[in-house]
Enzyme design. Sequence first.
Site, mmCIF file in Angstrom:
data_model
loop_
_atom_site.group_PDB
_atom_site.id
_atom_site.type_symbol
_atom_site.label_atom_id
_atom_site.label_comp_id
_atom_site.label_asym_id
_atom_site.label_seq_id
_atom_site.Cartn_x
_atom_site.Cartn_y
_atom_site.Cartn_z
ATOM 1 N N LYS A 185 0.837 16.353 -1.700
ATOM 2 C CA LYS A 185 1.494 15.065 -1.407
ATOM 3 C C LYS A 185 2.158 15.154 -0.044
ATOM 4 C CE LYS A 185 2.803 10.949 -2.459
ATOM 5 N NZ LYS A 185 2.114 10.564 -1.183
ATOM 6 N N ASP B 209 3.445 7.859 7.611
ATOM 7 C CA ASP B 209 4.379 8.620 8.437
ATOM 8 C C ASP B 209 4.398 7.841 9.763
ATOM 9 O OD1 ASP B 209 5.799 11.465 8.319
ATOM 10 O OD2 ASP B 209 5.025 11.292 10.338
ATOM 11 N N LYS C 167 -0.043 17.488 4.645
ATOM 12 C CA LYS C 167 0.234 16.542 5.719
ATOM 13 C C LYS C 167 -1.063 16.310 6.461
ATOM 14 C CE LYS C 167 3.763 14.330 7.455
ATOM 15 N NZ LYS C 167 5.024 13.922 6.842
HETATM 16 N N1 GLU Z 1 5.816 11.043 5.511
HETATM 17 C C1 GLU Z 1 6.883 11.018 4.554
HETATM 18 C C2 GLU Z 1 7.490 12.400 4.451
HETATM 19 O O1 GLU Z 1 7.455 13.148 5.339
HETATM 20 C C3 GLU Z 1 6.447 10.476 3.215
HETATM 21 C C4 GLU Z 1 5.408 11.296 2.505
HETATM 22 C C5 GLU Z 1 4.943 10.678 1.203
HETATM 23 O O2 GLU Z 1 5.497 9.659 0.785
HETATM 24 O O3 GLU Z 1 4.025 11.250 0.613
HETATM 25 O O4 GLU Z 1 8.071 12.808 3.489
#
Ligand code: GLU
Length: 450
Positions: free
Chosen positions: A89, A165, A125
């Site tokens: 995730k 993001d 990521k």
């Molecule tokens: N990009 C956001 C973070 O760094 C959200 C990631 C998500 O919701 O999976 O946590």
Amino acid sequence: MNYIDNILSGLKVSSPAQQEFYQAVEEVLRSLAPVLETNKHYQQHSIIQRIVEPERQIIFRIPWVDDGGVVQVNKGYRIEFNSALGPYKGGLRFHPSVNASVVKFLGFEQIFKNALTGLPIGAAKGGANFDPKGKSDREIMAFCQSFMTELYRHVGPNTDVPAGDIGVGAREIGYLFGQYKRLTGRYEGVLTGKGLLWGGSLVRKEATGYGTVYFADCMLNDRGENLQGQTCLVSGAGNVAIYAMEKLYQLGATPIGCCDSTGTLYHENGLDLTLIKTLKEQKRESLANYLNTHTSATFTPVDDYPEGRHALWQYTADAAFPCATQNEINKNDAQGLVANGCKLVSEGANMASTQDAVECFIDSGIAYGPGKAANAGGVATSQLEMAQNASMQRWSFEKVDNQLQGISKSIYQQASDTAKDFGEPNNLVLGANIAAFKRVADAMIEQGVV
Ligand code: GLU
């Protein structure tokens, strides 16, 4: 050379020239020293060597056609870092600065952030070196469709669930989801941050900003204070910054400065958030245009920033919320903030402060909330979206917001209690890293050598 130094220098050989990644790893490993010292079994199971190596790295070509009929090519990434606690995730970032080092640092941070939420989510990521700025809707759609045409084979509601993001918001998630559905024929919770009409969760859009402010409130409450009447600097003007400012106003604080990629905006009376939302969320314009409505505000273009400093952090305020990007507060900025009486820093962005800036905050005794603890509300609410999708339910705004507040408090409590246990009550970097590490490391040991 000791155990940690050995691992860090090995990393520089196996993953050359990945500065941001080394920075993120070094910060975590140094703070784990007391745990590794007393719990030898982590070394026996080579947990550190395993945790710094992504389980899988997918790097791919993204060809697409621009409005002039020219074929463009970008580079795409999905780095699936750790699945000890659940399906991978984490967000997708579309920005010209994206490269393997940036995605790896973000994926590495995500392991600890997601563990702190206490929810069953692993860490990944991804993104691309694509610049959405100035692109037409059709170009964005073409790019997103091409990106998903490769990514769809690696993701799924029980394997890997990307989200937004920097540069990836509801519009991009919509195009990505549409292409996934077309390619697979499945309507399922493969992405979070979806539109509210088609499977998205209430509060997801606001969650990272709100969570960062809830975390700040916990830090202040522990010091017998609260946000009422506090002046605040909030860097950025994207999703995280806008909803951090909204929550600050709701809790009686006053945001007086923010910034975007064109410059820094300062308005001593308090920023007009409705106008900022119109400029940034609807018109996608520069913050400079704020001055067309409010002539008493000041705008400093990026070219006029003082040497080695960010213009925003020069203003005097009670609290700072870096919500833009990595390393946006350097040592000079940090010293300036502390000298001007800033008493709290809560990071909405990932690794917002350089290592020497972090040391400056901790040594000065101000309240400092590192990104992986302070901005975990976003990913936590994504998991609440997954839970709603999986059970075919739709929860109310209050229900999601209450859970977000509860999770923010629990993250603060874990980080703070662990920091106290290790004799450094003001060091939430140490507290957050150790609390998160233990959870992931113990799960890895129980799951064997995989
Ligand atoms: N990009 C956001 C973070 O760094 C959200 C990631 C998500 O919701 O999976 O946590």
